[in-house]
Enzyme design. Structure first.
Site, mmCIF file in Angstrom:
data_model
loop_
_atom_site.group_PDB
_atom_site.id
_atom_site.type_symbol
_atom_site.label_atom_id
_atom_site.label_comp_id
_atom_site.label_asym_id
_atom_site.label_seq_id
_atom_site.Cartn_x
_atom_site.Cartn_y
_atom_site.Cartn_z
ATOM 1 C CG ASP A 14 -1.900 -1.186 1.159
ATOM 2 O OD1 ASP A 14 -2.227 -1.652 0.056
ATOM 3 O OD2 ASP A 14 -2.279 -1.659 2.244
ATOM 4 N N GLY A 18 0.355 1.368 -7.370
ATOM 5 C CA GLY A 18 -0.577 1.500 -8.494
ATOM 6 C C GLY A 18 -0.511 2.894 -9.078
ATOM 7 C CG ASN A 39 -2.529 -11.009 -2.284
ATOM 8 O OD1 ASN A 39 -2.506 -10.850 -3.500
ATOM 9 N ND2 ASN A 39 -1.499 -11.487 -1.616
ATOM 10 N N GLY A 41 -4.406 -4.560 -3.762
ATOM 11 C CA GLY A 41 -5.421 -3.553 -4.081
ATOM 12 C C GLY A 41 -4.685 -2.296 -4.477
ATOM 13 C CG HIS A 42 -2.076 -2.320 -7.006
ATOM 14 N ND1 HIS A 42 -1.393 -3.091 -7.894
ATOM 15 C CD2 HIS A 42 -1.670 -2.724 -5.774
ATOM 16 C CE1 HIS A 42 -0.598 -3.928 -7.226
ATOM 17 N NE2 HIS A 42 -0.760 -3.732 -5.946
ATOM 18 C CB THR A 129 -6.461 -10.450 1.684
ATOM 19 O OG1 THR A 129 -5.916 -11.536 0.919
ATOM 20 C CG2 THR A 129 -5.402 -9.369 1.856
ATOM 21 C CB THR A 298 -9.908 -6.564 4.016
ATOM 22 O OG1 THR A 298 -8.790 -5.772 4.453
ATOM 23 C CG2 THR A 298 -9.384 -7.816 3.351
ATOM 24 N N PRO A 301 -8.855 -0.989 8.941
ATOM 25 C CG PRO A 301 -9.320 -0.436 11.167
ATOM 26 C CD PRO A 301 -9.723 -1.354 10.059
ATOM 27 C CG ASP A 330 -0.285 14.504 0.149
ATOM 28 O OD1 ASP A 330 0.499 13.614 -0.249
ATOM 29 O OD2 ASP A 330 -1.516 14.332 0.272
ATOM 30 C CB VAL A 408 2.643 16.450 -3.158
ATOM 31 C CG1 VAL A 408 4.098 16.481 -2.709
ATOM 32 C CG2 VAL A 408 2.496 16.996 -4.578
ATOM 33 N N GLY A 409 -0.042 13.973 -3.685
ATOM 34 C CA GLY A 409 -1.496 13.898 -3.796
ATOM 35 C C GLY A 409 -1.852 12.719 -4.684
#
Ligand code: GDP
Ligand code: IMO
Ligand code: MG
Length: 417
Positions: A14, A18, A39, A41-42, A129, A298, A301, A330, A408-409
């Site tokens: 994460d 992606g 498993n 997630g991009h 996952t 999933t 948090p 950011d 930065v975003g």
């Protein structure tokens, strides 16, 4: 003969791989996944388009690129078909998606075995996952797995499903599962729909390289989740490091050009396992809220913590990185001071990342001054507020690797070079 470049995550997944692949993809003809399955997630955001990709490579928004799912992956055929349908519905030409005949198939009994294994681990659950990734790789190594090549052979397919399901009969007691016949019927249906996508993966990719096509290799997960070198057993089922790209795609190390590591400006982790820089306090919650740190697959948090340079140096070594892309800088705007973990200690001794799970491990923290300015409109590293510039320079220094880009975003334009 062209060389393939690799983009990998160097933390616990994460990191924004992606998004970074989407930024680089315009320069490439093929974008290839080498490991993992759904498993991953991009997430990619371009204007009003928001994609959450699980198995299709993140080059989809370059209409020229072919998208290759390599032999080192484990693919849920129904999940892939659903993803292809979702992409086709927004006008993406999915005939560009190719799957290696060596990729392994994930079936309902793998997900059921994943759940049963987790229950059996009780308090030591990995927090997978639940997609059946580990059991699918277990079948591959046990040499009972079903490959996409088997799709073309209905009798082999039926025999293998029967063998794999019955081998897990005891483990799967209490799980509701489709019958063998239902599984075989659904695979046959999926196989028919996917047949035009399945290619001889070795001939395909080497053909591209030999014809000087530019190939970008996209990692899933992150170095610290690698099955061999991550925080075992709290890891995924595959080799996520750059070396996994060679085995996952059937290419040699001499076929590789650049190895770009994606690193988040702080750390996150989903699921169980060691996380030395974790913040279990209000600061951790503030990072989670500011960074929107909830799992793509999933919805869990994500655990949050300070940037960990000890883990970072370990990942630089494992991957042989040539450069870094720092993401989510950011998110750190507004924190009065920022911690960076610079080392680990066990008693009086300095220890390396391999000791991350040791009881009594202590971290050495360095404090850097924060900044309050929002960074979303900054377009060059030199134009960052001085404290943010120092933060990036410190990451570069501690990891001894040049930073080529700072994100930065979430939008394509939100980059500082
Ligand atoms: P991946 O698994 O490595 O591809 O990363 P994920 O997509 O699971 O998680 C990264 C999330 O952060 C996504 O929602 C991205 O859109 C978002 N993201 C990526 N880069 C940035 C950034 O520089 N700033 C912010 N605020 N969000 C980002
Ligand atoms: P991307 O590609 C973050 C974690 C799970 C769990 C462990 C094992 O989006 O970065 P698994 O289902 O693979 O057997 O779970 O690995 N995990 C990820 N964490 N990002 C991912 O992928 C992950 N893929 C697996 O949370 O701790
Ligand atoms: Mg992800």
């Amino acid at each position: 003969m062209s060389k393939a470049d690799i983009i990998v995550g160097i933390q616990w997944g994460d990191e924004g791989k992606g998004r970074v692949v989407d930024l680089y993809t315009k320069d490439y003809d093929v974008v290839a996944r080498f490991g993992g399955g759904d498993n991953a997630g991009h997430q990619i955001k371009v204007g009003d388009t928001e994609l959450a990709l699980r198995i299709v490579p993140s080059g989809v928004l370059n209409p020229r690129a072919e998208l290759f799912i390599g032999g080192g992956t484990v693919v849920n055929p129904q999940g892939l078909l659903d993803e292809l349908d979702r992409l086709a519905a927004i006008g993406i030409d999915t005939s560009r998606v190719k799957i290696s005949d060596r990729a392994h198939v994930v079936l309902p009994y793998h997900a059921a075995a994943d759940r049963a294994n987790e229950r059996a681990r009780g308090a030591n659950a990995i927090g997978t996952t639940g997609r059946g990734i580990g059991p699918a790789y277990a079948d591959k190594v046990a040499r009972t797995g079903i490959t996409f090549a088997d799709f073309a052979q209905p009798t082999v397919l039926a025999d293998k499903v029967r063998m794999n399901r019955s081998a897990r009969e005891t483990l799967l007691e209490g799980e509701t599962l489709p019958s063998e016949e239902e599984i075989v019927a659904s695979i046959r249906e999926a196989a028919a729909r996917l047949s035009s996508h399945v290619v001889d993966g070795v001939a395909y990719l080497h053909g591209k390289l030999e014809n000087d096509k530019r190939v970008l290799i996209e990692g899933a997960q992150g170095a610290l989740l690698d099955v061999g070198y991550g925080t075992y057993p709290y890891v995924t089922g595959s080799h996520t490091i750059a070396g996994g790209a060679c085995t996952g795609l059937g290419i040699g190390p001499t076929a590789i050009g650049r190895v770009i590591g994606v690193v988040k400006a702080y750390c996150t982790r989903v699921g169980g396992g060691p996380f030395p820089s974790e913040l279990l306090d209000a600061t951790g919650e503030a990072l989670r809220a500011a960074g929107g740190e909830f799992g793509t697959v999933t919805g869990r948090p994500r655990r949050c913590g300070w940037f960990d340079a000890q883990a970072g140096r370990y990942a630089v070594r494992l991957n042989g990185l040539t450069s870094l892309v720092v993401t989510k800088l950011d998110v750190l705007s507004g924190f009065e001071r920022l911690g960076i973990v610079t080392g680990y200690r066990l008693g009086a001794s300095a220890v390396d990342f391999g000791a991350a799970g040791s009881p009594g491990l202590e971290v050495e923290l360095e404090w850097l001054e924060g900044w309050s300015e929002p960074l979303g409109d900054v377009r060059s590293i030199g134009a960052l507020p001085p404290a943010a510039r120092r933060y990036v320079a410190r990451i570069e220094e501690l990891l001894s690797t040049p930073v080529e880009l700072v994100s930065v975003g979430r939008e394509r334009t939100q980059l500082a070079r």
